[in-house]
Design a protein around this motif. Structure first.
Motif, PDB file in Angstrom:
ATOM      1  N   GLY B 342      23.211  94.294 -52.871  1.00 10.24           N
ATOM      2  CA  GLY B 342      22.965  95.044 -54.096  1.00 10.24           C
ATOM      3  C   GLY B 342      21.611  94.787 -54.744  1.00 10.24           C
ATOM      4  O   GLY B 342      21.305  95.360 -55.787  1.00 10.24           O
ATOM      5  N   ARG B 343      20.797  93.955 -54.132  1.00  7.70           N
ATOM      6  CA  ARG B 343      19.498  93.616 -54.693  1.00  7.70           C
ATOM      7  C   ARG B 343      18.422  94.168 -53.757  1.00  7.70           C
ATOM      8  O   ARG B 343      18.498  93.974 -52.543  1.00  7.70           O
ATOM      9  CB  ARG B 343      19.374  92.084 -54.751  1.00  7.70           C
ATOM     10  N   ARG B 344      17.441  94.884 -54.317  1.00  6.34           N
ATOM     11  CA  ARG B 344      16.379  95.432 -53.455  1.00  6.34           C
ATOM     12  C   ARG B 344      15.243  94.417 -53.332  1.00  6.34           C
ATOM     13  O   ARG B 344      14.656  94.014 -54.333  1.00  6.34           O
ATOM     14  CB  ARG B 344      15.888  96.768 -53.987  1.00  6.34           C
ATOM     15  N   ILE B 345      14.961  94.026 -52.100  1.00  2.00           N
ATOM     16  CA  ILE B 345      13.992  92.965 -51.827  1.00  2.00           C
ATOM     17  C   ILE B 345      12.774  93.579 -51.142  1.00  2.00           C
ATOM     18  O   ILE B 345      12.900  94.422 -50.257  1.00  2.00           O
ATOM     19  CB  ILE B 345      14.630  91.883 -50.920  1.00  2.00           C
ATOM     20  N   ALA B 346      11.585  93.133 -51.575  1.00  2.00           N
ATOM     21  CA  ALA B 346      10.336  93.660 -51.014  1.00  2.00           C
ATOM     22  C   ALA B 346      10.222  93.307 -49.536  1.00  2.00           C
ATOM     23  O   ALA B 346      10.551  92.206 -49.115  1.00  2.00           O
ATOM     24  CB  ALA B 346       9.144  93.090 -51.786  1.00  2.00           C
ATOM     25  N   ALA B 347       9.754  94.277 -48.747  1.00  2.00           N
ATOM     26  CA  ALA B 347       9.593  94.084 -47.304  1.00  2.00           C
ATOM     27  C   ALA B 347       8.467  94.974 -46.832  1.00  2.00           C
ATOM     28  O   ALA B 347       7.942  95.798 -47.603  1.00  2.00           O
ATOM     29  CB  ALA B 347      10.889  94.444 -46.580  1.00  2.00           C
ATOM     30  N   LYS B 348       8.057  94.809 -45.590  1.00  2.00           N
ATOM     31  CA  LYS B 348       7.068  95.725 -45.031  1.00  2.00           C
ATOM     32  C   LYS B 348       7.364  96.013 -43.568  1.00  2.00           C
ATOM     33  O   LYS B 348       7.996  95.202 -42.878  1.00  2.00           O
ATOM     34  CB  LYS B 348       5.661  95.167 -45.190  1.00  2.00           C
ATOM     35  N   LYS B 349       6.902  97.168 -43.138  1.00  2.00           N
ATOM     36  CA  LYS B 349       7.063  97.527 -41.730  1.00  2.00           C
ATOM     37  C   LYS B 349       6.057  96.737 -40.910  1.00  2.00           C
ATOM     38  O   LYS B 349       4.887  96.635 -41.288  1.00  2.00           O
ATOM     39  CB  LYS B 349       6.822  99.030 -41.541  1.00  2.00           C
ATOM     40  N   VAL B 350       6.516  96.181 -39.789  1.00  2.00           N
ATOM     41  CA  VAL B 350       5.615  95.442 -38.897  1.00  2.00           C
ATOM     42  C   VAL B 350       5.853  95.859 -37.454  1.00  2.00           C
ATOM     43  O   VAL B 350       6.877  96.449 -37.127  1.00  2.00           O
ATOM     44  CB  VAL B 350       5.818  93.905 -38.993  1.00  2.00           C
ATOM     45  N   LYS B 351       4.879  95.543 -36.629  1.00  2.00           N
ATOM     46  CA  LYS B 351       5.004  95.776 -35.181  1.00  2.00           C
ATOM     47  C   LYS B 351       5.964  94.745 -34.600  1.00  2.00           C
ATOM     48  O   LYS B 351       5.984  93.597 -35.030  1.00  2.00           O
ATOM     49  CB  LYS B 351       3.635  95.546 -34.511  1.00  2.00           C
ATOM     50  N   THR B 352       6.736  95.155 -33.603  1.00  2.00           N
ATOM     51  CA  THR B 352       7.522  94.171 -32.855  1.00  2.00           C
ATOM     52  C   THR B 352       6.844  93.986 -31.492  1.00  2.00           C
ATOM     53  O   THR B 352       6.155  94.899 -31.036  1.00  2.00           O
ATOM     54  CB  THR B 352       8.977  94.644 -32.658  1.00  2.00           C
ATOM     55  N   PRO B 353       7.006  92.871 -30.827  1.00  2.00           N
ATOM     56  CA  PRO B 353       7.824  91.728 -31.218  1.00  2.00           C
ATOM     57  C   PRO B 353       7.217  90.937 -32.381  1.00  2.00           C
ATOM     58  O   PRO B 353       6.005  90.923 -32.563  1.00  2.00           O
ATOM     59  CB  PRO B 353       7.862  90.873 -29.941  1.00  2.00           C
ATOM     60  N   PHE B 354       8.096  90.303 -33.146  1.00  2.00           N
ATOM     61  CA  PHE B 354       7.646  89.415 -34.221  1.00  2.00           C
ATOM     62  C   PHE B 354       6.963  88.205 -33.598  1.00  2.00           C
ATOM     63  O   PHE B 354       5.982  87.699 -34.109  1.00  2.00           O
ATOM     64  CB  PHE B 354       8.852  88.938 -35.056  1.00  2.00           C
TER      65      PHE B 354
END
Lengths: 126, 359
Positions: B342-354
């Motif tokens: 229920g909590r929106r957490i900041a994230a970003k799109k990244v290339k895989t593999p990590f």
């Protein structure tokens, strides 16, 4: 100081230790073992009103998320700031420095309804 | 919950003896962890760890048309030089993933296909269904093989005493050999992003392999660590990251589709999808805020839902990491939010593999 022996237990594996009308809350050693490596704890907000049995905190391990229920009703008056940088403290000292939060109890009967250590141990087969 | 009716691998007793915390994994009793997932992850990234993967399937495809058959049921070009292995997807006529598997060429007329445990019956039935016009014999030999994945930068060194010549094996190759008096196979493959081998042997011999590796100081590791390692390494978990409704293109595995091949199941559908373009694709995300993303969490961009996670975990190397099907319009590095409890957490799109591996 709270210990395994002088705390009371909910069947959902939280412990509470009452000092005056302040209940310090954590999870049992058995629960931390079951959860495994704790990597993040979403603690409740100070000032938040909680009622006994209400989901108010989430403990994240590598593998899973575990909901933590308030063992007594009242107002959250303090959270364990040390867990924000070292959540694994709960794995190391579930009954000591790894406490989660403190509730100013509004209903003394909640605490009385919790189990003592020997009754709790029976529920987990120990 | 009862664990009594679950299938047991030949290594079940050895895993329990080593302190394995046993759980139900697709009907198999397997260790989710031994001492700690984080300690096991570290062992594989820095030393050597081993996993009981005996639940995986071994399917032999033999006959004059063995290679032609595998070319027909796989999207990738299957190598037909003895010793060579090829990772590929097996898809249906709609181009949707049934399973991902590695086909190893033993001889030009005999291949060993190693398939996912949960897909053994489905894969064998699919092969049988399409084998009619080929001169092939398909044998599900899974019950006769135990299997250990030995992984980590020290894995090859640890395997050397047991497997002569292992250091000279190239990646993705197989060699047949005798292991404790029984026929075995060793492949230079894995699911962790580290160097290593996977060892297949008889149910009796695999226990001896486990004991020998344990004595050599290899750490027993469970499914929990395996899932973190494979997600860091960007490997697909079929059944979780592909639920039967996605194509290899959508699963970000377009490199396993060789449209230049003459004919294979799903070719027309995949050609059409490639021409039309994708709306969604399996995409990597890293949390920039604190929390642990999980499969099922929704991804938002400016308040609008743009995706759903299929896998997420806490990585000791990268903290909160996840993959999920998301709008292909999202750009590398673009900020999003992931809703966790229920909590929106900041994230970003990244290339895989990590995790950029050394293999």
């Amino acid at each position: 100081m709270h210990t395994a022996e002088n705390s009371k237990y909910a069947k959902t594996h939280e412990w509470a230790h009452m000092d005056g009308d302040i209940a310090t809350v954590g999870i049992s050693d058995h629960a931390q073992q079951e959860i495994g490596d704790i990597v993040f704890i979403d603690l409740p907000q100070v000032g938040q009103q909680v009622s006994a049995g209400q989901n108010c905190c989430v403990i994240e391990s590598v593998k899973s998320a575990s909901e933590i229920y308030a063992p007594v009703s009242g107002e959250v008056v303090e959270v364990n700031e040390a867990l924000k940088t070292d959540p694994a403290l709960v794995n190391r000292e579930a009954h000591g420095n790894g406490w989660l939060f403190k509730i100013k109890s509004s209903a003394p009967a909640d605490y009385e309804a919790l189990m003592d250590l020997s009754a709790y141990k029976q529920t987990i087969g120990q | 919950m009862t664990l009594d009716n679950l299938k047991k691998t030949p290594l079940c007793a050895a895993c329990e003896a080593a302190g394995g915390k046993m759980v139900d994994f697709h009907g198999w009793l397997l260790p989710v962890q031994f001492e700690s997932i984080i300690a096991e992850h570290k062992a594989v990234r820095e030393g050597a760890g081993m996993f009981d993967v005996s639940h995986m399937g071994q399917v032999f495809v033999e006959g004059k048309d063995a290679w032609a058959f595998l070319q027909y049921v796989n999207t990738n070009n299957i190598k037909n030089t003895p010793g060579a292995g090829t990772y590929s997807h097996i898809v249906n006529e709609q181009g949707c993933i049934i399973d991902d598997a590695i086909s190893f060429c033993l001889t030009p007329e005999k291949f060993l296909v190693v398939v996912n445990a949960a897909c053994i019956d489905t894969d064998v039935a699919w092969f049988e269904k399409h084998a009619a016009s080929f001169d092939v014999k398909i044998t599900n030999d899974s019950a006769r093989w135990g299997m250990i994945a030995l992984q980590g930068p020290s894995a090859i060194e640890k395997a050397a005493a047991l497997i002569p010549g292992v250091a000279d094996m190239a990646r993705f190759t197989i060699q047949g050999m005798e292991l404790f008096g029984a026929k075995g196979y060793v492949t230079r493959t894995g699911y962790t992003g580290e160097d290593g081998v996977e060892i297949m042997a008889s149910p009796e011999a695999i226990v001896k392999v486990w004991d020998a590796l344990l004595k050599a100081g290899v750490k027993p590791c469970g499914l929990g660590a395996r899932d973190v390692l494979r997600l860091e390494a960007g490997y697909l978990l079929n059944g979780t990251d592909a639920d039967g409704s996605q194509t290899p293109y959508e699963a970000a595995c377009g490199w396993v589709v060789k449209l230049g091949k003459e004919n294979f199941i799903g070719k027309a559908a995949l050609e059409a999808q490639k021409a039309a373009g994708l709306k969604r694709r399996l995409t990597g995300f890293v949390l920039t805020g604190a929390g642990v993303p999980r499969g099922g969490c929704k991804v938002f961009k400016n308040g609008t839902e743009v995706g759903t996670l299929t896998s997420g975990t806490y990585s000791p190397l990268f903290k909160g990491i996840a993959v999920g099907y998301a709008d292909t319009a999202l750009e590398e590095g673009e900020a999003v939010e992931i809703e966790v409890h229920g909590r929106r957490i900041a994230a970003k799109k990244v290339k895989t593999p990590f995790y950029k591996n050394r293999v």
